[in-house]
Design an enzyme around this catalytic site. Structure first.
Site, PDB file in Angstrom:
ATOM      1  CB  THR A 201      -0.858   0.022   1.280  1.00 60.68           C
ATOM      2  OG1 THR A 201      -1.795  -1.031   1.198  1.00 60.68           O
ATOM      3  CG2 THR A 201      -1.573   1.345   1.458  1.00 60.68           C
ATOM      4  NE  ARG A 229      -9.148  -6.937   3.863  1.00 54.61           N
ATOM      5  CZ  ARG A 229      -8.063  -6.162   3.823  1.00 54.61           C
ATOM      6  NH1 ARG A 229      -7.855  -5.369   2.783  1.00 54.61           N
ATOM      7  NH2 ARG A 229      -7.187  -6.178   4.793  1.00 54.61           N
ATOM      8  CB  VAL A 230     -13.117  -2.268   3.080  1.00 53.47           C
ATOM      9  CG1 VAL A 230     -12.411  -0.941   3.301  1.00 53.47           C
ATOM     10  CG2 VAL A 230     -14.002  -2.194   1.839  1.00 53.47           C
ATOM     11  N   GLY A 231      -9.943  -2.967   3.970  1.00 52.17           N
ATOM     12  CA  GLY A 231      -8.975  -2.950   5.073  1.00 52.17           C
ATOM     13  C   GLY A 231      -8.912  -1.598   5.738  1.00 52.17           C
ATOM     14  CB  THR A 252       1.733  -0.263   4.490  1.00 52.60           C
ATOM     15  OG1 THR A 252       1.637  -1.327   3.538  1.00 52.60           O
ATOM     16  CG2 THR A 252       3.107  -0.277   5.105  1.00 52.60           C
ATOM     17  N   GLY A 255      -4.470  -4.892   7.338  1.00 52.99           N
ATOM     18  CA  GLY A 255      -5.421  -3.835   7.652  1.00 52.99           C
ATOM     19  C   GLY A 255      -6.337  -4.145   8.811  1.00 52.99           C
TER      20      GLY A 255
HETATM   21  N1  ASP Z   1      -3.260  -2.211   4.446  1.00 57.31           N
HETATM   22  C1  ASP Z   1      -3.742  -2.841   3.241  1.00 57.31           C
HETATM   23  C2  ASP Z   1      -5.034  -3.540   3.524  1.00 57.31           C
HETATM   24  O1  ASP Z   1      -5.165  -4.145   4.558  1.00 57.31           O
HETATM   25  C3  ASP Z   1      -2.829  -3.825   2.639  1.00 57.31           C
HETATM   26  C4  ASP Z   1      -1.370  -3.585   2.669  1.00 57.31           C
HETATM   27  O2  ASP Z   1      -0.864  -2.542   3.019  1.00 57.31           O
HETATM   28  O3  ASP Z   1      -0.681  -4.503   2.319  1.00 57.31           O
HETATM   29  O4  ASP Z   1      -5.893  -3.523   2.666  1.00 57.31           O
END
Ligand code: ASP
Length: 344
Positions: A201, A229-231, A252, A255
Protein backbone atom coordinates in the site's frame (compact mmCIF):
# COMPACT_ATOMS: atom_id res chain seq x y z
CA UNK A 1 20.21 -1.87 3.31
CA UNK A 2 20.19 1.89 2.92
CA UNK A 3 19.93 3.35 -0.58
CA UNK A 4 20.19 6.97 -1.52
CA UNK A 5 18.54 8.45 -4.55
CA UNK A 6 18.94 12.06 -5.33
CA UNK A 7 16.62 14.04 -7.50
CA UNK A 8 17.01 17.49 -8.86
CA UNK A 9 14.87 20.11 -7.30
CA UNK A 10 14.34 23.79 -6.83
CA UNK A 11 16.06 25.49 -3.90
CA UNK A 12 14.30 25.95 -0.60
CA UNK A 13 13.68 29.14 1.31
CA UNK A 14 15.06 29.66 4.75
CA UNK A 15 12.25 31.57 6.41
CA UNK A 16 11.05 30.65 9.89
CA UNK A 17 7.50 30.65 11.30
CA UNK A 18 5.97 30.12 14.67
CA UNK A 19 3.23 27.54 15.07
CA UNK A 20 1.04 26.64 17.97
CA UNK A 21 1.98 24.14 20.15
CA UNK A 22 0.99 20.85 21.19
CA UNK A 23 4.26 19.65 19.73
CA UNK A 24 6.55 21.88 21.68
CA UNK A 25 9.39 20.62 23.75
CA UNK A 26 9.10 17.15 22.25
CA UNK A 27 12.29 15.17 21.82
CA UNK A 28 12.91 12.05 19.85
CA UNK A 29 14.11 9.41 22.26
CA UNK A 30 16.63 8.22 19.66
CA UNK A 31 17.64 11.68 18.65
CA UNK A 32 18.15 14.49 21.06
CA UNK A 33 17.53 17.24 18.53
CA UNK A 34 14.70 19.46 19.73
CA UNK A 35 11.69 19.99 17.51
CA UNK A 36 12.25 23.71 17.18
CA UNK A 37 12.87 26.43 19.70
CA UNK A 38 10.16 26.79 22.31
CA UNK A 39 9.30 30.23 23.58
CA UNK A 40 6.70 31.43 26.04
CA UNK A 41 4.53 34.46 25.27
CA UNK A 42 1.75 35.64 27.67
CA UNK A 43 1.55 32.23 29.28
CA UNK A 44 1.18 30.51 25.92
CA UNK A 45 3.98 28.38 24.54
CA UNK A 46 4.78 28.26 20.88
CA UNK A 47 7.35 26.50 18.76
CA UNK A 48 9.51 28.19 16.19
CA UNK A 49 9.78 25.95 13.15
CA UNK A 50 12.64 26.18 10.75
CA UNK A 51 10.92 26.63 7.37
CA UNK A 52 14.11 25.55 5.61
CA UNK A 53 13.11 22.00 6.55
CA UNK A 54 10.11 22.24 4.22
CA UNK A 55 8.97 20.86 1.88
CA UNK A 56 9.11 17.21 2.95
CA UNK A 57 7.43 14.13 1.55
CA UNK A 58 7.55 10.63 2.98
CA UNK A 59 5.91 7.44 1.76
CA UNK A 60 5.69 3.79 2.61
CA UNK A 61 8.01 1.28 0.91
CA UNK A 62 10.63 1.99 -1.77
CA UNK A 63 8.42 3.97 -4.12
CA UNK A 64 11.25 6.18 -5.36
CA UNK A 65 9.43 7.71 -8.32
CA UNK A 66 6.20 8.38 -6.46
CA UNK A 67 7.98 10.20 -3.64
CA UNK A 68 10.19 12.08 -6.11
CA UNK A 69 7.06 13.20 -7.96
CA UNK A 70 5.57 14.55 -4.73
CA UNK A 71 8.88 16.30 -4.02
CA UNK A 72 8.89 17.92 -7.46
CA UNK A 73 5.33 19.12 -7.04
CA UNK A 74 6.06 20.54 -3.59
CA UNK A 75 9.08 22.37 -4.97
CA UNK A 76 6.84 23.94 -7.60
CA UNK A 77 4.74 25.41 -4.75
CA UNK A 78 1.94 22.87 -5.11
CA UNK A 79 -0.09 22.22 -1.98
CA UNK A 80 0.71 19.22 0.21
CA UNK A 81 -2.59 17.59 -0.79
CA UNK A 82 -2.13 17.97 -4.55
CA UNK A 83 1.48 16.83 -4.24
CA UNK A 84 0.65 13.58 -2.43
CA UNK A 85 -2.16 12.83 -4.89
CA UNK A 86 0.24 13.33 -7.83
CA UNK A 87 2.84 11.22 -6.05
CA UNK A 88 0.64 8.21 -5.31
CA UNK A 89 -0.86 8.38 -8.83
CA UNK A 90 2.52 7.14 -10.13
CA UNK A 91 1.93 3.83 -8.36
CA UNK A 92 -1.80 3.72 -9.10
CA UNK A 93 -0.84 3.85 -12.79
CA UNK A 94 2.11 1.47 -12.52
CA UNK A 95 0.94 -1.80 -14.07
CA UNK A 96 3.82 -3.68 -12.50
CA UNK A 97 2.68 -2.77 -9.01
CA UNK A 98 0.32 -5.57 -8.01
CA UNK A 99 -0.84 -3.98 -4.76
CA UNK A 100 -1.95 -0.49 -5.79
CA UNK A 101 -4.27 0.77 -8.53
CA UNK A 102 -4.37 -0.66 -12.06
CA UNK A 103 -2.60 -4.03 -12.12
CA UNK A 104 -3.53 -4.71 -8.50
CA UNK A 105 -4.15 -8.26 -7.31
CA UNK A 106 -7.86 -9.11 -7.54
CA UNK A 107 -10.17 -10.55 -4.92
CA UNK A 108 -10.82 -14.29 -4.89
CA UNK A 109 -13.47 -13.86 -7.58
CA UNK A 110 -11.18 -12.01 -9.94
CA UNK A 111 -12.36 -8.42 -9.32
CA UNK A 112 -9.77 -5.70 -8.69
CA UNK A 113 -11.27 -3.46 -6.00
CA UNK A 114 -9.46 -0.37 -4.77
CA UNK A 115 -9.54 1.61 -1.52
CA UNK A 116 -8.15 5.11 -0.89
CA UNK A 117 -8.45 8.15 1.31
CA UNK A 118 -7.03 11.66 1.58
CA UNK A 119 -6.92 14.23 4.36
CA UNK A 120 -6.10 17.92 4.06
CA UNK A 121 -4.63 20.49 6.49
CA UNK A 122 -8.13 21.76 7.36
CA UNK A 123 -8.97 18.34 8.76
CA UNK A 124 -11.33 17.51 5.90
CA UNK A 125 -11.20 14.05 4.45
CA UNK A 126 -12.56 11.89 1.67
CA UNK A 127 -12.48 8.15 1.02
CA UNK A 128 -13.57 5.57 -1.53
CA UNK A 129 -14.00 1.90 -0.73
CA UNK A 130 -14.12 -1.20 -2.89
CA UNK A 131 -14.14 0.72 -6.17
CA UNK A 132 -13.82 -1.08 -9.50
CA UNK A 133 -12.72 0.20 -12.94
CA UNK A 134 -11.17 3.48 -11.73
CA UNK A 135 -7.38 3.83 -11.51
CA UNK A 136 -6.78 7.11 -9.65
CA UNK A 137 -8.76 6.46 -6.51
CA UNK A 138 -6.83 8.92 -4.31
CA UNK A 139 -7.86 11.70 -6.71
CA UNK A 140 -11.40 10.32 -6.54
CA UNK A 141 -11.29 10.45 -2.73
CA UNK A 142 -10.38 14.14 -3.02
CA UNK A 143 -13.45 14.66 -5.23
CA UNK A 144 -15.62 12.99 -2.57
CA UNK A 145 -14.15 15.39 -0.02
CA UNK A 146 -14.64 18.49 -2.16
CA UNK A 147 -17.71 17.80 -4.28
CA UNK A 148 -20.06 15.86 -2.00
CA UNK A 149 -21.56 16.39 1.46
CA UNK A 150 -20.07 13.00 2.48
CA UNK A 151 -16.68 11.64 3.46
CA UNK A 152 -16.98 8.08 2.11
CA UNK A 153 -18.44 6.50 -0.99
CA UNK A 154 -18.34 2.75 -1.60
CA UNK A 155 -18.70 0.31 -4.49
CA UNK A 156 -20.97 1.13 -7.40
CA UNK A 157 -21.93 4.51 -5.92
CA UNK A 158 -18.28 5.56 -5.82
CA UNK A 159 -17.76 4.31 -9.37
CA UNK A 160 -20.82 6.18 -10.72
CA UNK A 161 -19.66 9.32 -8.92
CA UNK A 162 -16.24 8.92 -10.58
CA UNK A 163 -17.82 8.94 -14.06
CA UNK A 164 -19.83 12.03 -13.16
CA UNK A 165 -16.52 13.72 -12.33
CA UNK A 166 -14.89 12.78 -15.63
CA UNK A 167 -12.88 9.73 -14.54
CA UNK A 168 -12.63 7.10 -17.26
CA UNK A 169 -13.61 3.45 -17.03
CA UNK A 170 -10.60 1.13 -17.19
CA UNK A 171 -10.07 -2.59 -16.87
CA UNK A 172 -7.80 -2.86 -13.80
CA UNK A 173 -7.06 -6.58 -14.18
CA UNK A 174 -3.88 -6.97 -16.21
CA UNK A 175 -3.03 -10.19 -18.05
CA UNK A 176 -0.30 -11.05 -15.56
CA UNK A 177 -2.53 -10.42 -12.50
CA UNK A 178 -5.22 -12.55 -14.14
CA UNK A 179 -2.73 -15.35 -14.77
CA UNK A 180 -1.48 -15.23 -11.17
CA UNK A 181 -5.08 -15.34 -9.92
CA UNK A 182 -5.85 -18.35 -12.12
CA UNK A 183 -2.79 -20.13 -10.71
CA UNK A 184 -3.88 -19.23 -7.19
CA UNK A 185 -7.34 -20.66 -7.86
CA UNK A 186 -5.85 -24.02 -8.84
CA UNK A 187 -4.14 -24.21 -5.49
CA UNK A 188 -7.32 -22.85 -3.87
CA UNK A 189 -5.74 -22.19 -0.50
CA UNK A 190 -7.09 -18.95 0.83
CA UNK A 191 -5.21 -17.70 3.82
CA UNK A 192 -6.14 -14.27 5.14
CA UNK A 193 -2.51 -13.60 5.92
CA UNK A 194 -0.37 -10.96 4.34
CA UNK A 195 2.98 -12.44 3.51
CA UNK A 196 5.51 -10.06 4.86
CA UNK A 197 7.08 -9.47 1.45
CA UNK A 198 3.80 -9.11 -0.38
CA UNK A 199 2.08 -5.87 0.46
CA UNK A 200 2.79 -2.44 -0.77
CA UNK A 201 0.00 0.00 0.00
CA UNK A 202 1.30 3.47 -0.71
CA UNK A 203 0.68 5.91 2.10
CA UNK A 204 2.21 9.35 1.68
CA UNK A 205 2.53 12.43 3.89
CA UNK A 206 3.82 15.83 2.78
CA UNK A 207 4.46 19.22 4.30
CA UNK A 208 4.42 21.97 1.68
CA UNK A 209 6.38 25.22 1.54
CA UNK A 210 3.67 26.98 3.56
CA UNK A 211 4.14 24.43 6.34
CA UNK A 212 0.82 22.64 5.86
CA UNK A 213 0.57 18.86 6.05
CA UNK A 214 -1.68 16.51 4.07
CA UNK A 215 -1.75 12.80 3.26
CA UNK A 216 -3.06 10.09 0.94
CA UNK A 217 -3.32 6.33 1.19
CA UNK A 218 -4.22 4.04 -1.75
CA UNK A 219 -4.26 0.26 -2.24
CA UNK A 220 -5.79 -2.76 -3.93
CA UNK A 221 -5.76 -4.32 -0.47
CA UNK A 222 -5.15 -7.85 0.58
CA UNK A 223 -4.60 -10.15 -2.43
CA UNK A 224 -7.39 -12.71 -3.02
CA UNK A 225 -9.50 -11.16 -0.28
CA UNK A 226 -13.19 -12.00 0.06
CA UNK A 227 -15.43 -9.97 -2.24
CA UNK A 228 -16.37 -6.74 -0.47
CA UNK A 229 -13.47 -6.84 1.99
CA UNK A 230 -12.10 -3.43 2.95
CA UNK A 231 -8.97 -2.95 5.07
CA UNK A 232 -7.54 -0.01 6.94
CA UNK A 233 -6.29 2.03 3.99
CA UNK A 234 -9.46 4.08 3.26
CA UNK A 235 -10.44 4.36 6.94
CA UNK A 236 -9.58 7.78 8.34
CA UNK A 237 -7.74 7.27 11.63
CA UNK A 238 -6.62 3.76 10.69
CA UNK A 239 -4.82 3.94 7.33
CA UNK A 240 -4.21 7.70 7.56
CA UNK A 241 -4.61 10.58 9.94
CA UNK A 242 -3.54 14.22 9.72
CA UNK A 243 -3.73 17.06 12.20
CA UNK A 244 -2.17 20.24 10.88
CA UNK A 245 -1.16 21.33 14.38
CA UNK A 246 0.62 18.08 15.13
CA UNK A 247 1.58 16.01 12.07
CA UNK A 248 0.38 12.84 10.40
CA UNK A 249 0.73 9.07 10.15
CA UNK A 250 -0.01 6.33 7.61
CA UNK A 251 -0.09 2.56 7.77
CA UNK A 252 0.61 -0.42 5.54
CA UNK A 253 0.20 -4.11 6.22
CA UNK A 254 -2.54 -6.27 7.69
CA UNK A 255 -5.42 -3.84 7.65
CA UNK A 256 -7.64 -5.77 10.02
CA UNK A 257 -5.11 -5.32 12.83
CA UNK A 258 -4.54 -1.64 12.07
CA UNK A 259 -8.29 -0.98 12.25
CA UNK A 260 -8.54 -2.68 15.66
CA UNK A 261 -6.05 -0.24 17.14
CA UNK A 262 -6.97 2.84 15.03
CA UNK A 263 -3.25 3.05 14.38
CA UNK A 264 -2.72 6.33 12.54
CA UNK A 265 -4.99 8.33 14.85
CA UNK A 266 -3.24 6.75 17.82
CA UNK A 267 0.16 7.88 16.53
CA UNK A 268 -0.98 11.46 15.98
CA UNK A 269 -2.51 11.57 19.46
CA UNK A 270 0.69 10.19 20.98
CA UNK A 271 2.63 12.93 19.18
CA UNK A 272 0.12 15.47 20.49
CA UNK A 273 0.98 14.25 23.97
CA UNK A 274 4.68 14.83 23.41
CA UNK A 275 6.05 11.69 21.80
CA UNK A 276 8.38 11.88 18.84
CA UNK A 277 7.14 10.31 15.56
CA UNK A 278 9.55 7.42 16.16
CA UNK A 279 8.39 6.73 19.71
CA UNK A 280 4.74 7.04 18.65
CA UNK A 281 5.18 4.50 15.81
CA UNK A 282 6.88 2.11 18.23
CA UNK A 283 4.03 2.44 20.73
CA UNK A 284 1.42 1.80 18.00
CA UNK A 285 3.22 -1.41 16.99
CA UNK A 286 3.51 -2.37 20.65
CA UNK A 287 -0.31 -2.17 21.03
CA UNK A 288 -0.56 -4.89 18.35
CA UNK A 289 2.26 -7.25 19.24
CA UNK A 290 1.44 -7.38 22.94
CA UNK A 291 -2.10 -8.66 22.26
CA UNK A 292 -1.06 -12.15 21.12
CA UNK A 293 1.56 -14.09 19.21
CA UNK A 294 -0.43 -13.78 16.00
CA UNK A 295 1.75 -10.89 14.92
CA UNK A 296 4.30 -13.50 13.79
CA UNK A 297 2.07 -14.16 10.75
CA UNK A 298 1.59 -10.64 9.48
CA UNK A 299 3.41 -7.42 8.82
CA UNK A 300 2.33 -3.93 9.81
CA UNK A 301 4.36 -0.77 9.33
CA UNK A 302 3.76 2.85 10.23
CA UNK A 303 5.43 6.04 9.14
CA UNK A 304 4.82 9.38 10.83
CA UNK A 305 5.93 12.97 10.59
CA UNK A 306 5.45 15.92 12.93
CA UNK A 307 5.17 19.60 12.06
CA UNK A 308 8.80 20.13 12.93
CA UNK A 309 9.67 17.85 10.03
CA UNK A 310 10.85 14.96 12.19
CA UNK A 311 9.96 11.54 10.85
CA UNK A 312 9.68 8.10 12.40
CA UNK A 313 8.88 4.58 11.34
CA UNK A 314 8.43 1.19 12.94
CA UNK A 315 7.15 -2.19 11.81
CA UNK A 316 6.75 -5.73 13.09
CA UNK A 317 9.11 -7.65 10.82
CA UNK A 318 12.37 -6.71 9.20
CA UNK A 319 12.14 -5.64 5.57
CA UNK A 320 10.02 -2.50 5.56
CA UNK A 321 11.55 0.65 4.10
CA UNK A 322 10.18 4.10 3.47
CA UNK A 323 11.07 7.09 1.29
CA UNK A 324 11.94 10.54 2.52
CA UNK A 325 12.25 13.57 0.24
CA UNK A 326 13.85 16.65 1.78
CA UNK A 327 16.44 19.22 0.67
CA UNK A 328 16.54 17.81 -2.88
CA UNK A 329 17.38 14.31 -1.67
CA UNK A 330 15.00 11.38 -2.08
CA UNK A 331 16.23 8.70 0.27
CA UNK A 332 15.15 5.12 0.93
CA UNK A 333 15.44 4.38 4.65
CA UNK A 334 15.22 1.04 6.44
CA UNK A 335 12.66 1.06 9.25
CA UNK A 336 13.27 -0.20 12.75
CA UNK A 337 11.37 -3.42 13.56
CA UNK A 338 10.01 -5.30 16.54
CA UNK A 339 10.64 -8.97 15.79
CA UNK A 340 14.36 -9.26 16.44
CA UNK A 341 14.15 -13.06 16.74
CA UNK A 342 13.77 -13.45 12.97
CA UNK A 343 16.67 -14.62 10.86
CA UNK A 344 17.79 -11.97 8.43
N1 ASP B 1 -3.26 -2.21 4.45
C1 ASP B 1 -3.74 -2.84 3.24
C2 ASP B 1 -5.03 -3.54 3.52
O1 ASP B 1 -5.17 -4.15 4.56
C3 ASP B 1 -2.83 -3.83 2.64
C4 ASP B 1 -1.37 -3.59 2.67
O2 ASP B 1 -0.86 -2.54 3.02
O3 ASP B 1 -0.68 -4.50 2.32
O4 ASP B 1 -5.89 -3.52 2.67
Amino acid sequence: MKRRNFIKNASLTGVGITVGTAIMGCKDKNNTEEMGTTKETKGEKSTSIDMAKYPIAICTWGFVKANAKAGEELSKDKSALDSVISGVAIEEENLKNTTVGKGGTPDREGNVTLDACVMNPEGDCGAVLCVENITNVAALAKKVMEETPHVMLAGQGAEDFAYSQGFKKENLLTESSKKAWEEWKKESKYKPIINIENHDTIGMLAIDKKGDIAGACTTSGLGYKMRGRVGDSPIIGSGLFIDNKIGGAVATGMGEEVVKTVGSFLIVELMRNGMSPQAACEEAISRIVTKSDRYKNFQIAYIAMNKAGEVGSYCIHKGFTYMKYQNEANENIASGYYNKEEKS
